[in-house]
Scaffold this motif. Structure first.
Motif, PDB file in Angstrom:
ATOM      1  N   GLY A  94       0.789  -1.221   0.000  1.00 38.58           N
ATOM      2  CA  GLY A  94       0.000   0.000   0.000  1.00 38.58           C
ATOM      3  C   GLY A  94       0.817   1.264   0.000  1.00 38.58           C
ATOM      4  N   ARG A 110      -1.385   2.636 -11.091  1.00 36.17           N
ATOM      5  CA  ARG A 110      -0.590   2.666  -9.855  1.00 36.17           C
ATOM      6  C   ARG A 110       0.792   3.286 -10.080  1.00 36.17           C
ATOM      7  N   SER A 125       0.473   2.438  -4.250  1.00 34.38           N
ATOM      8  CA  SER A 125      -0.336   1.242  -3.950  1.00 34.38           C
ATOM      9  C   SER A 125       0.457  -0.030  -4.209  1.00 34.38           C
TER      10      SER A 125
END
Length: 125
Positions: free
Chosen positions: A15, A67, A85
């Motif tokens: 994350g 991402r 992420s």
């Protein structure tokens, strides 16, 4: 001759984010497309994404779309890979490479002539 040096790798939790930098010198850096690749243990080197000569066009592999973002600073001879992420499956050694064409963003390793030494990215779960 071209020299490419990656930096910015490290250990991050799932994350999280990292920004990799590729510093370039030598052969007309700003005349060619650049690519980012990665290689996980026991796997082949794979294309992550690339950017054309003037930064006006980018292309990404499906697994990182949305991402990862590639950009370049022409004045500084730098190419960046912003990774958000992050997932454990993103763990790999990441390489930047200089391509053979101005606008074509090749996805095969054979289409790149110059490579950096790589920087390790480890994403923990």
């Amino acid at each position: 001759q071209v020299q490419l040096v990656e930096s910015g790798g490290g250990l991050v939790q799932a994350g999280g984010s990292l920004r990799l930098t590729c510093a370039a010198s030598g052969r007309a850096f700003n005349m060619y497309a650049m690519g980012w690749f990665r290689q996980a243990p026991g796997k082949e080197r794979e294309f992550v994404g690339g950017i054309n000569w003037n930064g006006g066009n980018t292309f990404y592999t499906d697994s990182v779309k949305g991402r990862f973002t590639i950009s370049k600073d022409i004045a500084k001879n730098m190419v960046y890979l912003q990774m958000n992420s992050l997932k454990p499956e993103d763990t790999a050694v990441y390489y930047c490479a200089q391509g053979r064409w101005r606008n074509r963003i090749a996805t095969m390793t054979d289409d790149y002539d110059y490579w950096g030494q790589g920087t390790q990215v480890t994403v923990s779960s």
